[in-house]
Design a protein around this motif. Structure first.
Motif, mmCIF file in Angstrom:
data_model
loop_
_atom_site.group_PDB
_atom_site.id
_atom_site.type_symbol
_atom_site.label_atom_id
_atom_site.label_comp_id
_atom_site.label_asym_id
_atom_site.label_seq_id
_atom_site.Cartn_x
_atom_site.Cartn_y
_atom_site.Cartn_z
ATOM 1 N N ASP A 237 -23.243 -68.283 -17.143
ATOM 2 C CA ASP A 237 -23.570 -66.874 -16.952
ATOM 3 C C ASP A 237 -22.440 -65.979 -17.465
ATOM 4 O O ASP A 237 -22.690 -64.874 -17.963
ATOM 5 C CB ASP A 237 -23.840 -66.586 -15.476
ATOM 6 N N GLY A 241 -22.711 -63.176 -20.387
ATOM 7 C CA GLY A 241 -22.220 -61.813 -20.239
ATOM 8 C C GLY A 241 -21.346 -61.381 -21.397
ATOM 9 O O GLY A 241 -21.449 -60.248 -21.895
ATOM 10 N N SER A 260 -22.297 -61.674 -8.123
ATOM 11 C CA SER A 260 -22.915 -61.088 -6.919
ATOM 12 C C SER A 260 -23.090 -62.169 -5.863
ATOM 13 O O SER A 260 -24.156 -62.346 -5.281
ATOM 14 C CB SER A 260 -24.267 -60.437 -7.262
ATOM 15 N N THR A 323 -22.361 -53.264 -11.764
ATOM 16 C CA THR A 323 -23.423 -52.284 -12.019
ATOM 17 C C THR A 323 -23.382 -51.759 -13.451
ATOM 18 O O THR A 323 -24.418 -51.643 -14.125
ATOM 19 C CB THR A 323 -23.313 -51.106 -11.031
ATOM 20 N N THR A 325 -22.185 -53.171 -16.169
ATOM 21 C CA THR A 325 -22.622 -54.215 -17.105
ATOM 22 C C THR A 325 -24.127 -54.436 -16.991
ATOM 23 O O THR A 325 -24.812 -54.646 -18.004
ATOM 24 C CB THR A 325 -21.853 -55.517 -16.839
ATOM 25 N N ASN A 326 -24.637 -54.389 -15.773
ATOM 26 C CA ASN A 326 -26.082 -54.547 -15.578
ATOM 27 C C ASN A 326 -26.849 -53.407 -16.244
ATOM 28 O O ASN A 326 -27.824 -53.631 -16.981
ATOM 29 C CB ASN A 326 -26.417 -54.564 -14.078
ATOM 30 N N ASN A 327 -26.400 -52.167 -15.993
ATOM 31 C CA ASN A 327 -27.144 -51.002 -16.479
ATOM 32 C C ASN A 327 -27.029 -50.822 -17.992
ATOM 33 O O ASN A 327 -28.015 -50.517 -18.673
ATOM 34 C CB ASN A 327 -26.657 -49.733 -15.779
ATOM 35 N N GLY A 330 -27.826 -54.862 -19.634
ATOM 36 C CA GLY A 330 -28.934 -55.683 -19.147
ATOM 37 C C GLY A 330 -28.502 -57.023 -18.600
ATOM 38 O O GLY A 330 -29.272 -57.990 -18.582
ATOM 39 N N TYR A 331 -27.239 -57.090 -18.112
ATOM 40 C CA TYR A 331 -26.713 -58.370 -17.627
ATOM 41 C C TYR A 331 -27.214 -58.676 -16.212
ATOM 42 O O TYR A 331 -27.182 -57.810 -15.327
ATOM 43 C CB TYR A 331 -25.186 -58.347 -17.610
ATOM 44 N N GLN A 332 -27.653 -59.908 -16.018
ATOM 45 C CA GLN A 332 -27.951 -60.458 -14.695
ATOM 46 C C GLN A 332 -27.642 -61.944 -14.724
ATOM 47 O O GLN A 332 -28.016 -62.632 -15.677
ATOM 48 C CB GLN A 332 -29.427 -60.276 -14.316
#
Length: 367
Positions: A237, A241, A260, A323, A325-327, A330-332
């Motif tokens: 993961d 990223g 997380s 947040t 990186t996610n926003n 599009g990382y999850q």
């Protein structure tokens, strides 16, 4: 899709090698040059399944050798650096900080000098535009210091407050990368990750140490009360990223990459013990392969837990807020801790030739 030519420093280490595996699988058109000094944590065997790839070149060398880095950048027409190479074990930084200053600070400076010269200065001297490039620096959440149980997680805006020679050296390297962007226009990105785990993790680190100690029926050392909290990230993961940062990240920006996934150390140890107990109960062949693992054989691996004196300056809690990186990217994470830790335990049980060789080398080096 355009072809990338990537220099991966520390590519024979734990995270670097996993990144190389991931990148070659998901970007088969690209070319990678691995530069690794093969110190104690670097192991060419980490790349054994891809070492013969026509898209991989392995070079044994030191990132502090600026001339070597310049030569590699030119000869292989490299346009991207992904910089993993670092001394990273906090305990070792407490007893011997010199290597951390040399590798993490001087080594990063050496890479930045070489990249600036080849990608920016020399083209300008010839009246050309700088070569399109990216210098991606891989850092750690430890640069942010420590959190209380109720503090919000680290964001990219959290002030740096390193508490060990290791984290201080990484913080210094982060600042150098930032300075080369703001002063010289080098096209950089930085990622700060939480604790990684997974295949090829050097056996001195917590999760592989617990697994291998159980297999030798040795004590499982837990610092202090074991309530130190870390955010755990499966290593693939992390590679995913970094790929997103390279493809979508804004130049000059920092991105937190986390799982997380906060766990207290003692709970991690108990989870691994339970998985080892279950593995020995379900797979009779393990009893013959690991006959010394008496506690696991009897379903009582947790009986090996031993509390030891806490280390100096031990940070209480790390937690990543990803947040941004996610926003933006599009990382999850794909792996939950449940799936990731099971994969990790299974990998160590299936690859004992790999880690046994490392343990023998450690014994020989210490004697």
């Amino acid at each position: 899709m355009s072809i990338r030519n990537i220099l991966v420093t520390g590519g024979a280490g734990f995270i670097g090698a996993n990144f190389v595996h991931y990148w070659l699988e998901n970007n088969p058109q690209d070319n990678i040059v691995v530069l690794d000094a093969l110190t104690y944590a670097g192991n060419k065997a980490n790349l054994h399944t891809v070492i013969e790839s026509t898209h991989l070149t392995f070079v044994k060398g030191d990132i502090c050798d600026t001339a070597l880095v310049e030569t590699l950048l030119k000869e292989h027409k490299l346009d991207t650096i992904v910089h993993f190479a670092a001394e990273s074990h906090v305990d070792r930084s407490i007893t011997g900080p010199d290597a951390f200053i040399e590798t993490n600070i001087i080594g990063t400076y050496s890479l930045l000098k070489a990249a600036k010269k080849v990608w920016v200065d020399e083209p300008k001297a010839e009246g050309k535009s700088p070569i399109s490039h990216r210098f991606h620096h891989v850092s750690t959440d430890e640069v942010y210091g420590t959190l209380s149980a109720t503090d919000p997680a680290f964001t990219e805006e959290t002030a740096y407050a390193p508490n060990s020679p290791y984290s201080a050296s990484k913080a210094a390297s982060d600042h150098l990368v930032r300075a080369y962007y703001h002063t010289y226009g080098l096209e950089v990105t930085t990622s700060n990750c939480s604790n990684n785990y997974g295949p090829y993790h050097f056996p001195e680190k917590l999760i592989p140490l617990i697994i291998t100690n159980i297999l030798f029926n040795k004590p499982l050392p837990v610092y202090g009360d074991g309530q130190q909290i870390r955010d755990w990230l499966y290593v693939t993961d992390h590679a995913r990223g970094i790929e997103l940062v390279l493809n979508k990240g804004r130049i000059g920006e920092n991105y937190n990459i986390g799982g997380s996934n906060e766990w207290a150390n003692i709970d991690i140890v108990n989870v691994v013990c339970q998985l080892m107990n279950e593995a020995f109960a379900e797979n009779p062949t393990l009893a013959s392969r690991f006959s010394q693992a008496k506690a696991a054989l009897s379903g009582e691996a947790e009986s090996l837990i031993t509390y030891v004196t806490d280390r100096a300056g031990h940070d209480r809690r790390y937690a990543i807020d990803a947040t941004k990186t996610n926003n933006e990217l599009g990382y999850q994470p794909v792996e939950t801790f449940d799936t990731g830790i099971k994969k990790t335990v299974e990998w160590y049980l299936s690859n004992d030739d790999w880690w046994k060789e490392l343990l023998v080398k450690e014994v020989n080096n210490d004697s």
